[in-house]
Enzyme design. Structure first.
Site, PDB file in Angstrom:
ATOM      1  N   TYR A  69      90.438  49.837 -28.540  1.00 54.16           N
ATOM      2  CA  TYR A  69      89.057  49.526 -28.160  1.00 54.16           C
ATOM      3  C   TYR A  69      88.085  50.211 -28.908  1.00 54.16           C
ATOM      4  CZ  TYR A  69      90.543  47.115 -24.054  1.00 54.16           C
ATOM      5  OH  TYR A  69      90.833  46.017 -23.167  1.00 54.16           O
ATOM      6  N   ARG A  72      87.140  47.795 -31.486  1.00 57.65           N
ATOM      7  CA  ARG A  72      86.408  46.806 -30.945  1.00 57.65           C
ATOM      8  C   ARG A  72      84.967  47.266 -30.568  1.00 57.65           C
ATOM      9  NH1 ARG A  72      88.620  43.872 -25.732  1.00 57.65           N
ATOM     10  NH2 ARG A  72      86.671  42.592 -26.332  1.00 57.65           N
ATOM     11  N   HIS A 123      82.235  41.909 -16.640  1.00 59.03           N
ATOM     12  CA  HIS A 123      83.654  42.766 -17.106  1.00 59.03           C
ATOM     13  C   HIS A 123      83.176  43.810 -17.723  1.00 59.03           C
ATOM     14  CE1 HIS A 123      85.509  38.268 -17.567  1.00 59.03           C
ATOM     15  NE2 HIS A 123      85.381  38.789 -15.961  1.00 59.03           N
ATOM     16  N   CYS A 131      86.157  57.561 -16.096  1.00 60.48           N
ATOM     17  CA  CYS A 131      87.248  58.322 -15.894  1.00 60.48           C
ATOM     18  C   CYS A 131      88.541  57.686 -15.273  1.00 60.48           C
ATOM     19  CB  CYS A 131      86.887  59.520 -14.620  1.00 60.48           C
ATOM     20  SG  CYS A 131      88.216  60.574 -14.481  1.00 60.48           S
ATOM     21  N   CYS A 135      87.392  59.682 -10.653  1.00 58.69           N
ATOM     22  CA  CYS A 135      86.707  60.689  -9.964  1.00 58.69           C
ATOM     23  C   CYS A 135      85.021  60.198  -9.748  1.00 58.69           C
ATOM     24  CB  CYS A 135      86.515  61.931 -11.027  1.00 58.69           C
ATOM     25  SG  CYS A 135      85.435  62.228 -12.387  1.00 58.69           S
ATOM     26  N   CYS A 184      87.453  63.564 -19.436  1.00 55.88           N
ATOM     27  CA  CYS A 184      86.000  63.389 -18.300  1.00 55.88           C
ATOM     28  C   CYS A 184      85.861  64.817 -18.243  1.00 55.88           C
ATOM     29  CB  CYS A 184      86.910  63.216 -17.065  1.00 55.88           C
ATOM     30  SG  CYS A 184      85.634  62.968 -15.930  1.00 55.88           S
ATOM     31  N   CYS A 187      85.656  65.992 -13.848  1.00 58.44           N
ATOM     32  CA  CYS A 187      86.794  66.597 -13.385  1.00 58.44           C
ATOM     33  C   CYS A 187      87.752  67.429 -13.930  1.00 58.44           C
ATOM     34  CB  CYS A 187      87.576  65.063 -12.497  1.00 58.44           C
ATOM     35  SG  CYS A 187      88.457  64.210 -13.713  1.00 58.44           S
TER      36      CYS A 187
END
Length: 295
Positions: A69, A72, A123, A131, A135, A184, A187
């Site tokens: 990703y 991308r 999408h 997260c 959370c 994250c 959290c």
């Protein structure tokens, strides 16, 4: 009978229209030079990309999924909105009752200036991070490239005649420690993950309800279907819903098979959205130059 193909007829319809709904797919971004989701040869480092786009894949190997990703994201950030994106953005600004639903996750429509209030990312977006432990934290429109230093191998450029080492399945995957991936900040325990909808995950229910409410609010003049086969639900159902509200359907797609199912009152324009959309909307948005600027 075959659908209409007259640009002049459609321009008149756009000029007189009030409520317009648009559904966009990968074909809208094709002219921006983005590789298809499956990439050259249909594989990414000998992996089926669809197999990397699941929560299970992320749990099993978050480093590999993040590298995919991050690559991308890099390609999307390198790409530029094309005239099709700009034409839709200008039409959205001109029409008070305009709603655009896009299946694209590349962030090009927002970068073209499409008003947020008239754009729904069905999408999700490659540029959002959220997260994985759910959370509730979402980091929206993060333009960092790479997302974190450990993912730098996915954000490299390379000459056209050479393969990026990351993409070469014969070169070992760059070692990325899970602790070096984005975590994250809310959290403090969960990993961040790309803010896209993965296979097996539902679309945002509140967003879908909002879109359905907009559709039900009144007569729809035009349903634009741009660069997508609209074969997967819920996207596949929007044309039918718009028809029930009186819409004339207009399909813009290079594939002649995309005209299947259209009525004689509908329109079909075969070709590249970046070339066709500026012509179709010219009566409302004005003439557009090669760079997507209104003259």
């Amino acid at each position: 009978m075959a659908p209409r193909t007259s640009i002049d007829e459609f321009k008149e319809l756009v000029n007189s229209s009030n409520r317009v709904l648009a559904l966009c797919g990968a074909g809208l971004s094709a002219a921006s030079g983005l590789p298809t989701f499956r990439g050259a040869g249909g594989l990414w480092r000998n992996h089926e990309p669809t197999a990397l786009a699941t929560p299970d894949a992320f749990e099993e190997d978050p480093s590999l999924v993040w590298l995919f990703y991050a690559w991308r994201r890099h390609m999307a950030l390198k790409a530029k909105p094309n005239r099709g994106h700009y034409a839709l953005a200008e039409l959205a600004k001109k029409k008070d009752n305009f709603m655009c639903l896009t299946q694209n996750v590349d962030g090009l429509s927002p970068r073209a200036g499409h008003p947020d209030t008239k754009l729904r990312l069905l999408h999700g977006s490659l540029l959002d991070n959220k997260c994985f432990d759910e959370c509730g934290f979402i980091d929206r429109n993060n333009l960092s490239d790479p997302v974190c230093p450990a993912l730098a191998p996915a954000a490299e450029d390379y000459p056209p005649d050479k393969t990026l080492p990351l993409l070469d399945p014969n070169v070992p995957v760059p070692p990325v420690k899970v602790e070096d991936l984005p975590h994250c900040p809310n959290c403090k325990t969960g990993l961040l993950r790309p803010g896209v909808v993965w296979f097996g995950e539902p679309l945002d229910e509140a967003m879908l309800e909002e879109v359905d409410q907009w559709i039900q609010e009144g007569h729809i003049d035009i349903m634009l279907v741009i660069g997508t086969a609209a074969a997967v639900y819920p996207a596949a159902g929007y044309t039918l819903k718009a028809r029930k509200k009186g819409a004339v359907v207009a399909v813009v797609n290079p594939d002649p098979n995309s005209a299947a199912g259209l009525l004689k009152k509908d329109f079909f324009f075969q070709g590249d959205a970046s070339e066709i959309l500026p012509q179709l909307f010219e009566g409302v948005i004005g003439k557009m130059d090669d760079q997507g600027k209104i003259q």
